[in-house]
Design a protein around this motif. Structure first.
Motif, PDB file in Angstrom:
ATOM      1  N   PHE A  80      17.221  -3.848   6.503  1.00 49.14           N
ATOM      2  CA  PHE A  80      18.169  -3.067   7.297  1.00 49.14           C
ATOM      3  C   PHE A  80      17.607  -2.639   8.644  1.00 49.14           C
ATOM      4  CE2 PHE A  80      15.578  -0.008   5.053  1.00 49.14           C
ATOM      5  CZ  PHE A  80      15.357   0.991   5.990  1.00 49.14           C
ATOM      6  N   CYS A  81      16.307  -2.805   8.844  1.00 46.10           N
ATOM      7  CA  CYS A  81      15.611  -2.137   9.947  1.00 46.10           C
ATOM      8  C   CYS A  81      15.342  -3.064  11.117  1.00 46.10           C
ATOM      9  CB  CYS A  81      14.294  -1.555   9.424  1.00 46.10           C
ATOM     10  SG  CYS A  81      13.364  -0.643  10.672  1.00 46.10           S
ATOM     11  N   ALA A  82      15.593  -2.555  12.335  1.00 47.08           N
ATOM     12  CA  ALA A  82      15.428  -3.357  13.538  1.00 47.08           C
ATOM     13  C   ALA A  82      13.999  -3.378  14.069  1.00 47.08           C
ATOM     14  CB  ALA A  82      16.360  -2.829  14.635  1.00 47.08           C
ATOM     15  N   VAL A  83      13.108  -2.566  13.505  1.00 52.16           N
ATOM     16  CA  VAL A  83      11.715  -2.557  13.963  1.00 52.16           C
ATOM     17  C   VAL A  83      11.042  -3.870  13.561  1.00 52.16           C
ATOM     18  CG1 VAL A  83       9.474  -1.409  13.747  1.00 52.16           C
ATOM     19  CG2 VAL A  83      11.567  -0.050  13.847  1.00 52.16           C
ATOM     20  N   ALA A  84      10.264  -4.438  14.478  1.00 48.41           N
ATOM     21  CA  ALA A  84       9.583  -5.713  14.212  1.00 48.41           C
ATOM     22  C   ALA A  84       8.531  -5.546  13.124  1.00 48.41           C
ATOM     23  CB  ALA A  84       8.930  -6.230  15.491  1.00 48.41           C
ATOM     24  N   THR A  85       8.292  -6.616  12.382  1.00 53.70           N
ATOM     25  CA  THR A  85       7.240  -6.600  11.371  1.00 53.70           C
ATOM     26  C   THR A  85       6.160  -7.589  11.763  1.00 53.70           C
ATOM     27  OG1 THR A  85       6.776  -6.753   9.001  1.00 53.70           O
ATOM     28  CG2 THR A  85       8.288  -8.369   9.900  1.00 53.70           C
ATOM     29  N   GLY A  86       4.919  -7.294  11.421  1.00 54.07           N
ATOM     30  CA  GLY A  86       3.816  -8.166  11.793  1.00 54.07           C
ATOM     31  C   GLY A  86       2.494  -7.447  11.678  1.00 54.07           C
ATOM     32  N   ARG A  87       1.525  -7.856  12.493  1.00 54.95           N
ATOM     33  CA  ARG A  87       0.206  -7.225  12.491  1.00 54.95           C
ATOM     34  C   ARG A  87       0.170  -6.182  13.597  1.00 54.95           C
ATOM     35  NH1 ARG A  87      -4.644 -11.216  13.201  1.00 54.95           N
ATOM     36  NH2 ARG A  87      -3.952 -11.147  15.370  1.00 54.95           N
ATOM     37  N   PRO A  88       0.085  -4.909  13.236  1.00 52.58           N
ATOM     38  CA  PRO A  88       0.132  -3.851  14.250  1.00 52.58           C
ATOM     39  C   PRO A  88      -1.117  -3.825  15.133  1.00 52.58           C
ATOM     40  CG  PRO A  88       0.653  -3.006  12.053  1.00 52.58           C
ATOM     41  CD  PRO A  88       0.074  -4.369  11.876  1.00 52.58           C
ATOM     42  N   ASP A  89      -0.991  -3.154  16.267  1.00 50.75           N
ATOM     43  CA  ASP A  89      -2.132  -2.910  17.145  1.00 50.75           C
ATOM     44  C   ASP A  89      -3.081  -1.905  16.488  1.00 50.75           C
ATOM     45  OD1 ASP A  89      -1.177  -4.591  19.152  1.00 50.75           O
ATOM     46  OD2 ASP A  89       0.044  -2.980  20.017  1.00 50.75           O
ATOM     47  N   ALA A  90      -4.256  -1.772  17.059  1.00 51.00           N
ATOM     48  CA  ALA A  90      -5.222  -0.794  16.563  1.00 51.00           C
ATOM     49  C   ALA A  90      -4.663   0.624  16.719  1.00 51.00           C
ATOM     50  CB  ALA A  90      -6.532  -0.917  17.332  1.00 51.00           C
ATOM     51  N   VAL A  91      -5.128   1.525  15.861  1.00 49.28           N
ATOM     52  CA  VAL A  91      -4.690   2.921  15.926  1.00 49.28           C
ATOM     53  C   VAL A  91      -5.107   3.533  17.259  1.00 49.28           C
ATOM     54  CG1 VAL A  91      -5.036   5.214  14.926  1.00 49.28           C
ATOM     55  CG2 VAL A  91      -4.741   3.224  13.424  1.00 49.28           C
ATOM     56  N   ASP A  92      -4.195   4.247  17.881  1.00 46.16           N
ATOM     57  CA  ASP A  92      -4.448   4.944  19.143  1.00 46.16           C
ATOM     58  C   ASP A  92      -4.732   6.408  18.830  1.00 46.16           C
ATOM     59  OD1 ASP A  92      -4.433   6.162  21.588  1.00 46.16           O
ATOM     60  OD2 ASP A  92      -2.456   5.451  22.202  1.00 46.16           O
ATOM     61  N   TRP A  93      -5.983   6.771  18.879  1.00 50.26           N
ATOM     62  CA  TRP A  93      -6.372   8.123  18.471  1.00 50.26           C
ATOM     63  C   TRP A  93      -5.984   9.199  19.478  1.00 50.26           C
ATOM     64  CZ3 TRP A  93      -7.425   8.694  13.575  1.00 50.26           C
ATOM     65  CH2 TRP A  93      -7.872   7.585  12.854  1.00 50.26           C
ATOM     66  N   ASP A  94      -5.556   8.781  20.683  1.00 50.48           N
ATOM     67  CA  ASP A  94      -5.080   9.750  21.674  1.00 50.48           C
ATOM     68  C   ASP A  94      -3.588  10.031  21.535  1.00 50.48           C
ATOM     69  OD1 ASP A  94      -7.589   9.969  22.879  1.00 50.48           O
ATOM     70  OD2 ASP A  94      -7.239   8.214  24.136  1.00 50.48           O
ATOM     71  N   GLU A  95      -2.933   9.292  20.667  1.00 49.54           N
ATOM     72  CA  GLU A  95      -1.477   9.418  20.546  1.00 49.54           C
ATOM     73  C   GLU A  95      -1.009  10.822  20.171  1.00 49.54           C
ATOM     74  OE1 GLU A  95       2.041   6.647  18.831  1.00 49.54           O
ATOM     75  OE2 GLU A  95       0.462   7.141  17.381  1.00 49.54           O
ATOM     76  N   PRO A  96      -1.658  11.530  19.241  1.00 48.85           N
ATOM     77  CA  PRO A  96      -1.168  12.876  18.897  1.00 48.85           C
ATOM     78  C   PRO A  96      -1.022  13.800  20.102  1.00 48.85           C
ATOM     79  CG  PRO A  96      -2.734  12.133  17.258  1.00 48.85           C
ATOM     80  CD  PRO A  96      -2.768  11.114  18.350  1.00 48.85           C
ATOM     81  N   GLN A  97      -1.998  13.773  21.005  1.00 46.59           N
ATOM     82  CA  GLN A  97      -1.915  14.644  22.173  1.00 46.59           C
ATOM     83  C   GLN A  97      -0.789  14.223  23.100  1.00 46.59           C
ATOM     84  OE1 GLN A  97      -3.510  17.437  22.507  1.00 46.59           O
ATOM     85  NE2 GLN A  97      -2.607  17.928  24.488  1.00 46.59           N
ATOM     86  N   ARG A  98      -0.565  12.914  23.234  1.00 45.00           N
ATOM     87  CA  ARG A  98       0.513  12.437  24.103  1.00 45.00           C
ATOM     88  C   ARG A  98       1.885  12.825  23.543  1.00 45.00           C
ATOM     89  NH1 ARG A  98      -1.972   7.597  24.014  1.00 45.00           N
ATOM     90  NH2 ARG A  98      -0.090   6.621  23.154  1.00 45.00           N
ATOM     91  N   VAL A  99       2.030  12.764  22.242  1.00 40.10           N
ATOM     92  CA  VAL A  99       3.289  13.183  21.624  1.00 40.10           C
ATOM     93  C   VAL A  99       3.513  14.677  21.857  1.00 40.10           C
ATOM     94  CG1 VAL A  99       4.509  13.483  19.431  1.00 40.10           C
ATOM     95  CG2 VAL A  99       3.285  11.352  19.890  1.00 40.10           C
ATOM     96  N   ALA A 100       2.455  15.464  21.679  1.00 35.06           N
ATOM     97  CA  ALA A 100       2.558  16.907  21.904  1.00 35.06           C
ATOM     98  C   ALA A 100       2.951  17.206  23.349  1.00 35.06           C
ATOM     99  CB  ALA A 100       1.235  17.587  21.562  1.00 35.06           C
ATOM    100  N   GLU A 101       2.373  16.468  24.285  1.00 32.00           N
ATOM    101  CA  GLU A 101       2.699  16.674  25.701  1.00 32.00           C
ATOM    102  C   GLU A 101       4.126  16.251  26.014  1.00 32.00           C
ATOM    103  OE1 GLU A 101      -0.404  14.538  27.659  1.00 32.00           O
ATOM    104  OE2 GLU A 101      -1.919  16.072  27.256  1.00 32.00           O
ATOM    105  N   ALA A 102       4.600  15.168  25.380  1.00 35.39           N
ATOM    106  CA  ALA A 102       5.981  14.725  25.587  1.00 35.39           C
ATOM    107  C   ALA A 102       6.961  15.789  25.103  1.00 35.39           C
ATOM    108  CB  ALA A 102       6.226  13.413  24.850  1.00 35.39           C
ATOM    109  N   ILE A 103       6.679  16.362  23.956  1.00 38.31           N
ATOM    110  CA  ILE A 103       7.540  17.409  23.406  1.00 38.31           C
ATOM    111  C   ILE A 103       7.538  18.633  24.318  1.00 38.31           C
ATOM    112  CG2 ILE A 103       7.686  19.090  21.500  1.00 38.31           C
ATOM    113  CD1 ILE A 103       6.813  16.729  19.653  1.00 38.31           C
TER     114      ILE A 103
END
Length: 299
Positions: A80-103
């Motif tokens: 049912f889902c439109a998100v692509a499936t495959g081999r994901p990129d490496a984990v981005d450890w800076d992402e939590p701070q960027r999400v917090a800043e976006a919010i």
């Protein structure tokens, strides 16, 4: 190199014409315009846009937005889902701070955070999940949070990381009825999802789940799924119409009339659920800011 393919190989089928009750109003209002400008100016990413959510204008106007973490490539291939499936990129450890800043930039009052499945990771992405919740809370102490989480393949120590940081509400979607789980959620298990809800409730969380209608299930099966959720400690249930993202995804078997959604809403309240959000355009995060509180008083 990252490889990605469409997440479903379901055979193409002719699309059924949408009924009038699925028409969506264009987004309007000053609050929506302000968020729209911030998103464009700062190149922020929300699942509201990438998922073409029909309620984006209403939610943004109410100060709610949904963010997807851990990349945009999933290790699962749900029909049912439109998100692509495959081999994901490496984990981005800076992402939590960027999400917090976006919010922070978007002045979001209630943030819904979701993610792709990261089954290739030992922690299932749960460390990034916990770090994101902590970062959002640190920078936005007045913002409430809902986390729409995966099942972590039943690795319960990973689920515990979410419980330990205690967002206001934790959601895990059942998506469909038991009979159709293997077809709709190929790598998922119906009773494992119910156990996620039960363990969250045992951990003191306010719990939530969602079911899509129109994939070929019966009304009786939907009621049973709602009962199963209630029996496992689910507080909030959302019921909405499945819409086929592309011709490669599972087809819509039927469009469920608003009257049937209203009937299911009453059935849910009568069985004891604390909040039932039920309607053709309802999605997991629709009216999410209200789900922190009981819906029974406003019923």
């Amino acid at each position: 190199m990252t490889t990605a393919t469409p997440c479903s190989t379901a055979p193409a089928a002719p699309r059924t014409k949408k009924p009038d009750w699925l028409r969506v109003k264009l987004p309007i209002g000053e609050s929506y315009k302000q968020v729209r400008n911030l998103v464009d100016t700062h190149k922020l990413h929300t699942i509201c846009e990438s998922g073409n959510c029909p309620n984006m204008g209403e939610c943004w106007g109410a100060g709610t937005a949904t963010f997807m973490i851990l990349g945009n490539i999933c290790t699962r291939s749900c029909g049912f889902c439109a998100v692509a499936t495959g081999r994901p990129d490496a984990v981005d450890w800076d992402e939590p701070q960027r999400v917090a800043e976006a919010i922070y930039l978007m002045k979001v009052k209630h943030a819904v955070i979701t993610s792709v499945d990261r089954d290739e990771l030992k922690d299932g992405g749960s460390i990034i999940w916990a770090n994101t919740i902590k970062a959002v809370r640190s920078l936005n102490p007045e913002t409430t949070m809902e986390t729409l989480i995966p099942d972590f393949r039943g690795q319960w120590e990973n689920l515990q990381r979410i419980i330990d940081v205690a967002p206001e509400i934790v959601s895990h979607n059942l998506e469909t009825v038991e009979r159709m789980t293997k077809k709709v959620r190929i790598q998922a298990k119906y009773h494992r999802s119910l156990e996620v809800i039960r363990r969250l409730k045992d951990g003191g969380m306010r719990t939530k789940s969602g079911i899509m209608l129109g994939l070929g299930e019966t009304k009786e099966e939907v009621i049973q799924a709602m009962q199963d959720l209630y029996d496992n400690g689910c507080d909030v249930v959302t019921l909405g119409q499945y819409l086929q993202p592309t011709p490669k995804h599972l087809p819509v078997v039927r469009f469920v009339h608003p009257d049937e959604f209203a009937e299911l809403r009453e059935i849910g309240y009568n069985m004891g659920l604390d909040y039932v959000e039920s309607g053709p355009l309802v999605r997991s995060s629709y009216h999410a800011e209200k789900h922190i509180h009981s819906g029974r008083a406003a019923k």
